[in-house]
Design a protein around this motif. Structure first.
Motif, PDB file in Angstrom:
ATOM      1  N   ASP A   1      -6.300  -6.716   1.163  1.00 25.99           N
ATOM      2  CA  ASP A   1      -6.532  -5.163   1.719  1.00 25.99           C
ATOM      3  C   ASP A   1      -7.468  -4.785   0.290  1.00 25.99           C
TER       4      ASP A   1
ATOM      5  N   ARG B   1      -7.415  -1.791  -0.041  1.00 25.19           N
ATOM      6  CA  ARG B   1      -6.865  -0.397  -0.334  1.00 25.19           C
ATOM      7  C   ARG B   1      -5.947  -0.739  -1.563  1.00 25.19           C
TER       8      ARG B   1
ATOM      9  N   VAL C   1       0.975  -1.054  -0.046  1.00 24.27           N
ATOM     10  CA  VAL C   1      -0.091  -0.008   0.055  1.00 24.27           C
ATOM     11  C   VAL C   1       0.979   1.534   0.082  1.00 24.27           C
TER      12      VAL C   1
ATOM     13  N   SER D   1       1.261   4.213  -2.932  1.00 29.64           N
ATOM     14  CA  SER D   1       0.662   5.611  -2.655  1.00 29.64           C
ATOM     15  C   SER D   1       1.844   6.570  -2.727  1.00 29.64           C
TER      16      SER D   1
ATOM     17  N   GLN E   1      -8.218   0.112  -4.256  1.00 28.63           N
ATOM     18  CA  GLN E   1      -8.288   1.611  -4.454  1.00 28.63           C
ATOM     19  C   GLN E   1      -7.141   2.550  -4.660  1.00 28.63           C
ATOM     20  N   MET E   2      -6.118   2.098  -4.437  1.00 29.95           N
ATOM     21  CA  MET E   2      -4.711   3.021  -4.943  1.00 29.95           C
ATOM     22  C   MET E   2      -4.660   2.819  -6.252  1.00 29.95           C
TER      23      MET E   2
END
Length: 891
Positions: A864, A866, A840, A844, A869-870
């Motif tokens: 995860d 995320r 993550v 990011s 999403q990332m």
């Protein structure tokens, strides 16, 4: 000619045969008492599947709820067979419940139809903690659950015992049907067994046990009989004492399981927690049993030896114990095999329906008769026969080792289990690309990639070259094993057939090879955990004969390197070597603290120098010191119960294997207690026994039936040595020692069946070799080859990229010569929370690395959400292959 006489023992034989009948009934009961196939079909009005629907079953024997198998080609169908089930539960999102218009349940031949779910019973207390991982991020809090009504059943079976268990099953069937099947199967089994006993009894009577016997009835026979009785009683007493100790541990030891799970949950992802089972009680039981067993053996032997020597009732008790031992061995092994659904012998010729009769009534009796009545002087009189007996076994040996090597060779297009291959190939690909183990490369299975870097730097790394090198290491390890056996097994027939036995039952007959359409390559054990133990056996067989100082010091260095190669097996080998050295001093009557201290000093210096050299090498090549906490972190979560399974209660095959090691220790330690001369062969038996006990710890952690076969090869080596030694006793005494003869027949059956089992499966093995050869001779037009070419088109060798592909990223890195820009293990490995944070954080902040994603983004929600999403927020798809691989670049 000596004849086996069982005048007064007919009663005991009849009792043992009756006991075997009970064993057959129990064994067949497991075959009969099994769940009928359950099939559930859930459709909407159009006949299509509903994406949110999940069908669960409450398993009777496991005591937990799990998902039924969803048919990939028919999404509306869920099924399971051969498992006893108490309850069927359907779950679906609340919005989809009214859309269920057809619900069909089939149990065996019986069918049930429902036009909706209204007749099903709402479940308010469904155990979501056990089923959470099946939902991922689908919002299971909005699900509704319904259990099947009581009429969905084949009928409830009522028995006078375990009433709750049998009456709760819905797919077992009627009692009359079960009893009829049980009677038919048991009748066939006992008839075949009695026929086998009759044939073998006739052969023993006709052959006199052994034509080459040199000693007949006399005082020496009484010594052998006394020893047999003492050994039997020592084993029974040792097992009884260990059982009492284990019961005391269960009663008094109360570890804090909550604290262990809390520590574990701070490291691993949440969806792993339901599959984690801390086993501190079992681990303490195992460790204490291993430590105390040798001392209990020696104490029991010392006491019983004094009380049983010179007794007049030896002739009375010997036939009873001899007969009982043989039938106990058979009964225990049969029940143990039954408990694993005969998993370990399913690929054997004698397990085949027709094979079991042909082998047991014709082939085996004939081979046994020829073996015990052969005359080597007559056989060797012919020059042609001598040449054949010299070269044919060696040709067979070379052929089977070549088969072992080639069966492991695969290409990218081969069909194999990627979740077994990826964790072992990934760290090698990263190390060859320049990463340093324990610096920026975690490696769950040890630092073996570092040892292989020079090889693949020379020949190049690919799936083919990697599998070829690993297969060659497996073949070399088996060669070491054969060379060891050749120094301790005197009879050449038993040597070569025994080696095939060691090759078949733990390896070629393993479920990974024999019970699937494609070989399940498992390099995690063969050769990673297999190579150094076999090397140890080979070297220790040389040292104990020659006391060569070069072998002595070289062994310490090699075994220290073995700990780096793989800690699990390396530490067992290293300490087994130390124990063998101390035992060797003890048997020579020269055991002193100075000599023991010398061995410990050399061991400490060798280990320290090896680790220091490794650290220096890593520092010089990477500029950083290795972080050994990476090693201990994985060991820690495994000790805390990650993916652990409890050891089944005996009778089980693990207990049989443990008894083999116990007998090996007793055979050698008893001579030390009696101050008899401990022979070279006895020392080798001691070494194999200690090594085998240590390797059995691999099974204790995750006690799956398939796991047990992996470290059990040392037990089969011991069995072959026992057969060889028993045969020598029988040659000396004729049939006078019929207790030893009965045990010999049982063990000889295991050994001599191996060549036939390999021949029986040879078409399967050659099919694996052919499939592997065809896969890397193709033109590279498969989906995987196209994805590899896709990565090559967008990268250069030596680039740092990110490949998010569950179970295949190692292949993509290795075949393209790239490496992971994130310092994490393979996604197939147990992913820790810190690894997810690295992914993550990388996504990011990094703006340059190319990210290749295989499959839909929501597949990584398992780890995860995320990650998805990332990628959606910060990256865009620059290009895609035709096979689910996309290149993401920073926006």
């Amino acid at each position: 000619m000596t004849v086996i006489k069982l005048k007064k023992e007919y009663f005991y034989v009849a009792a043992c045969v009756l006991a075997v009948l009970v064993v057959f009934i129990l064994g067949n009961a497991r075959e009969v008492i099994k769940g009928k196939r359950i099939e559930v079909v859930v459709r909407d009005a159009s006949g299509a599947s509903l994406s949110s629907v999940k069908v669960f079953a409450e398993f009777s024997q496991l005591g937990k709820t799990a998902l039924l198998r969803n048919d990939i080609s028919n999404k509306v169908q869920w099924s399971r067979e051969r498992v006893l089930i108490n309850k069927i539960i359907i779950g679906a999102a609340s919005a989809d419940i009214p859309r269920i218009s057809a619900l069909d349940v089939s149990i065996g031949e019986k069918s049930f139809h429902f036009s909706g779910i209204e007749q099903w019973i709402p479940v308010q207390d469904f155990d979501l903690s056990a089923a959470q991982r099946y939902f991922k991020n689908e919002g299971y809090e909005n699900y509704a659950f319904f259990s099947a009504p009581p009429e969905v059943s084949l009928g409830r079976l009522s028995l006078p015992f375990k009433k709750d268990f049998f009456e709760s099953n819905i797919n077992l069937g009627s009692g009359i049907e079960i009893l009829i099947q049980l009677f038919v199967l048991s009748f066939h089994a006992i008839a075949a067994f009695l026929l086998f006993l009759g044939i073998m009894g006739f052969i023993l009577l006709r052959s006199g046990g052994c034509r080459n016997a040199t000693v007949r009835l006399g005082d020496e026979i009484d010594v052998y009989k006394e020893r047999f009785i003492v050994f039997f009683l020592v084993v029974i007493s040792t097992v009884s004492i260990l059982l009492c100790i284990n019961l005391l541990i269960i009663h008094f030891y109360r570890p804090d399981l909550g604290a262990i799970l809390s520590r574990l949950s701070s490291l691993i992802l949440d969806f792993y927690i339901p599959d984690s089972l801390p086993e501190p009680v079992e681990r303490l039981q195992f460790e204490l049993s291993v430590l105390l067993a040798p001392f209990i053996l020696m104490l029991s032997y010392t006491i019983l030896k004094k009380r049983c020597t010179g007794r007049t009732w030896v002739d009375v008790i010997y036939p009873i114990l001899a007969t009982t031992t043989a039938f106990l061995m058979f009964g225990f092994i049969y029940l143990a095999l039954m408990k694993s659904n005969f998993l370990y012998i399913k690929s054997s010729y004698f397990f085949d329906y027709s094979g079991r009769y042909i082998f047991n009534t014709i082939i085996f009796p004939a081979l046994f008769f020829l073996f015990i009545t052969r005359d080597w002087q007559t056989i060797h009189a012919s020059k042609f026969v001598r040449v054949c007996l010299t070269y044919i076994p060696k040709i067979v040996l070379c052929s089977v080792i070549f088969l072992v090597v080639t069966i492991n060779v695969i290409g990218v297009d081969s069909i194999f289990l990627y979740y077994h291959f990826n964790p072992i190939f990934y760290p090698v690909a990263q190390a060859v690309a320049g990463k340093s183990p324990l610096v920026n490369l975690p490696s769950l299975y040890g630092l073996f990639p570092l040892f292989l870097v020079p090889v693949f730097s020379a020949v190049g790394l690919s799936v083919v070259s990697f599998s070829l090198v690993m297969g060659a290491l497996v073949g070399l390890a088996f060669l070491f094993l054969f060379l060891f056996m050749s120094r301790v097994v005197r009879d050449h027939v038993l040597l070569y057939t025994g080696f095939l036995c060691v090759l078949f039952y733990p390896y070629l007959g393993h479920p990974y090879f024999a019970h699937s359409l494609n070989p399940e390559i498992y390099f995690q054990y063969w050769p990673v955990r297999f190579f150094f133990p076999c090397l140890f056996l080979f070297l220790v067989s040389i040292y104990l004969r020659t006391n060569n100082k070069w072998i002595y010091y070289l062994s310490f260095v090699l075994y220290a390197l073995g700990m780096l190669w793989n800690l699990d097996s390396g530490i067992v080998v290293f300490f087994t070597w130390l124990i063998v050295l101390v035992y060797n001093e003890f048997t020579q009557g020269t055991l002193t603290y100075i000599k023991v201290a010398r061995h410990l000093l050399v061991a400490s210096v060798s280990l320290f120098a090896t680790i220091l050299s490794f650290c220096s090498w890593i520092y010089l090549s990477s500029g950083s010191w290795p972080d050994f906490s990476m090693v201990w972190l994985y060991q820690k979560i495994n000790l805390d119960g990650f993916y652990a399974l409890p050891m089944p209660a005996p009778p089980h095959m693990w207990a049989g294997i443990a008894l083999v090691y116990l007998c090996g220790l007793l055979l050698t330690l008893s001579k030390s207690v009696d101050h008899e001369g401990v022979s070279y062969e006895d020392k080798l038996i001691f070494a194999v026994s200690i090594l085998g006990v240590g390797l059995l710890t691999y099974y204790q952690g995750r006690s799956h039936d398939r796991t047990l076969v992996l470290p059990s090869y040392t037990a089969f080596v011991l069995l072959v040595i026992f057969v060889d030694r028993l045969y020598r006793y029988i040659k000396i005494t004729g049939a006078a020692l019929y207790g030893e003869m009965l045990v010999f027949v049982f063990l000889f059956y295991i050994v001599i069946s191996a060549p036939f089992n390999i021949i029986y499966n040879i078409e399967t093995y050659l099919g694996y070799v052919k499939a592997g050869a065809e896969s890397f001779m193709k033109d590279g037009d498969s989906p995987y080859a196209r994805n590899i070419n896709f990565i090559r088109e967008h990268t250069n060798r030596g680039d740092g990229i990110v490949v998010l592909s569950i179970n295949k990223e190692g292949i993509y890195y290795g075949e393209t010569g790239t490496y992971s820009a994130i310092d994490i293990p393979a996604l197939t490995d147990p992913i820790l929370k810190q690894d997810i944070e690295q992914i993550v954080n990388f996504l990011s902040r990094d703006e340059s690395a190319k990210v290749f994603v295989e499959g839909p983004l929501n597949a990584f929600d398992l780890y995860d959400i995320r990650i998805k999403q990332m990628l959606e927020k910060r990256y865009s798809v620059a290009s895609s292959s035709a096979h689910d691989l996309s290149l993401y670049v920073y926006k």
